[in-house]
Design a protein around this motif. Sequence first.
Motif, PDB file in Angstrom:
ATOM      1  N   THR A  30      15.867  13.612  -5.817  1.00  0.00           N
ATOM      2  CA  THR A  30      14.578  13.845  -5.155  1.00  0.00           C
ATOM      3  C   THR A  30      13.721  12.590  -5.171  1.00  0.00           C
ATOM      4  O   THR A  30      13.390  12.070  -6.244  1.00  0.00           O
ATOM      5  N   LEU A  31      13.356  12.107  -3.967  1.00  0.00           N
ATOM      6  CA  LEU A  31      12.450  10.968  -3.810  1.00  0.00           C
ATOM      7  C   LEU A  31      11.095  11.476  -3.336  1.00  0.00           C
ATOM      8  O   LEU A  31      11.005  12.365  -2.492  1.00  0.00           O
ATOM      9  N   LEU A  32      10.037  10.864  -3.864  1.00  0.00           N
ATOM     10  CA  LEU A  32       8.677  11.150  -3.406  1.00  0.00           C
ATOM     11  C   LEU A  32       8.008   9.826  -3.064  1.00  0.00           C
ATOM     12  O   LEU A  32       7.970   8.905  -3.885  1.00  0.00           O
ATOM     13  N   LEU A  33       7.496   9.729  -1.836  1.00  0.00           N
ATOM     14  CA  LEU A  33       6.897   8.489  -1.335  1.00  0.00           C
ATOM     15  C   LEU A  33       5.481   8.758  -0.849  1.00  0.00           C
ATOM     16  O   LEU A  33       5.221   9.776  -0.211  1.00  0.00           O
ATOM     17  N   ARG A  34       4.568   7.818  -1.163  1.00  0.00           N
ATOM     18  CA  ARG A  34       3.202   7.887  -0.633  1.00  0.00           C
ATOM     19  C   ARG A  34       2.884   6.541   0.015  1.00  0.00           C
ATOM     20  O   ARG A  34       3.145   5.494  -0.568  1.00  0.00           O
ATOM     21  N   ALA A  35       2.315   6.614   1.214  1.00  0.00           N
ATOM     22  CA  ALA A  35       1.976   5.393   1.943  1.00  0.00           C
ATOM     23  C   ALA A  35       0.563   5.494   2.484  1.00  0.00           C
ATOM     24  O   ALA A  35       0.148   6.560   2.959  1.00  0.00           O
ATOM     25  N   LEU A  36      -0.174   4.386   2.431  1.00  0.00           N
ATOM     26  CA  LEU A  36      -1.531   4.315   2.954  1.00  0.00           C
ATOM     27  C   LEU A  36      -1.610   3.203   3.982  1.00  0.00           C
ATOM     28  O   LEU A  36      -0.909   2.198   3.891  1.00  0.00           O
ATOM     29  N   ALA A  37      -2.500   3.391   4.965  1.00  0.00           N
ATOM     30  CA  ALA A  37      -2.684   2.383   6.014  1.00  0.00           C
ATOM     31  C   ALA A  37      -4.084   2.526   6.581  1.00  0.00           C
ATOM     32  O   ALA A  37      -4.725   3.566   6.420  1.00  0.00           O
ATOM     33  N   PRO A  38      -4.578   1.493   7.276  1.00  0.00           N
ATOM     34  CA  PRO A  38      -5.929   1.577   7.847  1.00  0.00           C
ATOM     35  C   PRO A  38      -6.055   2.640   8.926  1.00  0.00           C
ATOM     36  O   PRO A  38      -7.119   3.224   9.103  1.00  0.00           O
ATOM     37  N   ASP A  39      -4.973   2.898   9.670  1.00  0.00           N
ATOM     38  CA  ASP A  39      -5.043   3.854  10.776  1.00  0.00           C
ATOM     39  C   ASP A  39      -3.672   4.456  11.007  1.00  0.00           C
ATOM     40  O   ASP A  39      -2.668   4.035  10.414  1.00  0.00           O
ATOM     41  N   SER A  40      -3.607   5.446  11.897  1.00  0.00           N
ATOM     42  CA  SER A  40      -2.365   6.178  12.103  1.00  0.00           C
ATOM     43  C   SER A  40      -1.280   5.322  12.747  1.00  0.00           C
ATOM     44  O   SER A  40      -0.088   5.475  12.433  1.00  0.00           O
ATOM     45  N   LEU A  41      -1.640   4.419  13.658  1.00  0.00           N
ATOM     46  CA  LEU A  41      -0.638   3.579  14.311  1.00  0.00           C
ATOM     47  C   LEU A  41       0.041   2.661  13.300  1.00  0.00           C
ATOM     48  O   LEU A  41       1.272   2.527  13.289  1.00  0.00           O
ATOM     49  N   THR A  82       0.817  -1.217   0.000  1.00  0.00           N
ATOM     50  CA  THR A  82       0.000   0.000   0.000  1.00  0.00           C
ATOM     51  C   THR A  82       0.850   1.267   0.000  1.00  0.00           C
ATOM     52  O   THR A  82       0.368   2.342   0.358  1.00  0.00           O
ATOM     53  N   ALA A  83       2.114   1.160  -0.398  1.00  0.00           N
ATOM     54  CA  ALA A  83       2.995   2.322  -0.470  1.00  0.00           C
ATOM     55  C   ALA A  83       3.834   2.234  -1.738  1.00  0.00           C
ATOM     56  O   ALA A  83       4.054   1.151  -2.291  1.00  0.00           O
ATOM     57  N   GLY A  84       4.301   3.389  -2.193  1.00  0.00           N
ATOM     58  CA  GLY A  84       5.150   3.434  -3.367  1.00  0.00           C
ATOM     59  C   GLY A  84       6.090   4.613  -3.303  1.00  0.00           C
ATOM     60  O   GLY A  84       5.807   5.613  -2.649  1.00  0.00           O
ATOM     61  N   VAL A  85       7.246   4.480  -3.962  1.00  0.00           N
ATOM     62  CA  VAL A  85       8.235   5.554  -3.972  1.00  0.00           C
ATOM     63  C   VAL A  85       8.821   5.655  -5.370  1.00  0.00           C
ATOM     64  O   VAL A  85       8.971   4.655  -6.071  1.00  0.00           O
ATOM     65  N   SER A  86       9.134   6.880  -5.776  1.00  0.00           N
ATOM     66  CA  SER A  86       9.711   7.081  -7.106  1.00  0.00           C
ATOM     67  C   SER A  86      10.746   8.192  -7.051  1.00  0.00           C
ATOM     68  O   SER A  86      10.736   9.041  -6.154  1.00  0.00           O
ATOM     69  N   LEU A  87      11.649   8.185  -8.017  1.00  0.00           N
ATOM     70  CA  LEU A  87      12.672   9.209  -8.138  1.00  0.00           C
ATOM     71  C   LEU A  87      12.130  10.303  -9.045  1.00  0.00           C
ATOM     72  O   LEU A  87      11.846  10.078 -10.222  1.00  0.00           O
ATOM     73  N   ARG A  88      11.973  11.502  -8.508  1.00  0.00           N
ATOM     74  CA  ARG A  88      11.415  12.626  -9.267  1.00  0.00           C
ATOM     75  C   ARG A  88      12.493  13.494  -9.898  1.00  0.00           C
ATOM     76  O   ARG A  88      12.204  14.435 -10.590  1.00  0.00           O
ATOM     77  N   GLY A  89      13.707  13.199  -9.633  1.00  0.00           N
ATOM     78  CA  GLY A  89      14.869  13.897 -10.173  1.00  0.00           C
ATOM     79  C   GLY A  89      16.081  13.149  -9.686  1.00  0.00           C
ATOM     80  O   GLY A  89      15.971  12.196  -8.920  1.00  0.00           O
ATOM     81  N   GLU A  90      17.249  13.579 -10.091  1.00  0.00           N
ATOM     82  CA  GLU A  90      18.443  12.815  -9.707  1.00  0.00           C
ATOM     83  C   GLU A  90      18.689  12.808  -8.202  1.00  0.00           C
ATOM     84  O   GLU A  90      19.406  11.936  -7.691  1.00  0.00           O
TER      85      GLU A  90
END
Length: 287
Positions: free
Chosen positions: A252-263, A242-250
Amino acid sequence: MVGCLSKGFDIKQLRPSDLTPVAAPRAIGAVALALAPRGGATRVANLRQSGCLKCILPRVFGPQAEAVVVNTAGGVTGGDDLDLRITLAGGSDVRVTTQAAERIYRSADGTPGRIATRVEVGAGARLHWLPQETILFDRAALDRRLHISLAPDARLLAVETHVMGRAAMGEVVHDLALHDRIAVDRVGVPLVRDGVRLHGDADAVLAAAATGGGAGAIATLIYVAPDAAAQLPAIRAMLPETAGVSLRGEDTLLLRALAPDSLSLRRGMIPVLERLATHSLPSVWRL
């Protein structure tokens, strides 16, 4: 509200039409913080604060300074206005966090609360932007902007997290007005532009497979440093499905993560943050 009553006045005689409506009090706060290296460590060069927004700088043993932002109003609701300005002189090393999760409460009339943050990171400086989660309650309205400006060789680790109510309390967000924007620039050139606009039934929107897959918490991580590309394989190996990361430049990393709750989300994010951070995480992040 009655400021003065004449002698012998019977308050029982008051009618609703006799009362003048009074606007609900609003929380307004501002902090302007400047830091600079001195004597082998990063120290405060200037600090101005007003209203409900405060900044605490606990003693930290080591070269990295820590700034803890505190909203003494206890949360944000419609019409509140918070403004944070941070300037890091060249060579500074700072981590910024918050005393607690920021709570965005119900707006009585739909007016959004406003939070504006601008950070200037000087040459050779390093910023760890690590606020705790933003918890959004049903009928909350928020307009938030985060703008980070980097010098050519400045470094950044930043994370922002949205949580839809408190799962342990069985809270569900059916009515939300959220507009949240993140901008990261280097010498005026955009590196990252990220925005969330979510109006309506947040629970229904995030339940869809193409949007959230039932997630109740979402984190966005930005990493700008020379070793970003080298970090990519290891970070990908650490992430759940439920998460992914990509290189947006040489660099710069951008990551998005999802989960059922904050913990659950925090448990997954802490190992990533510990790998990318050059120093230990703030104590408030420890589980």
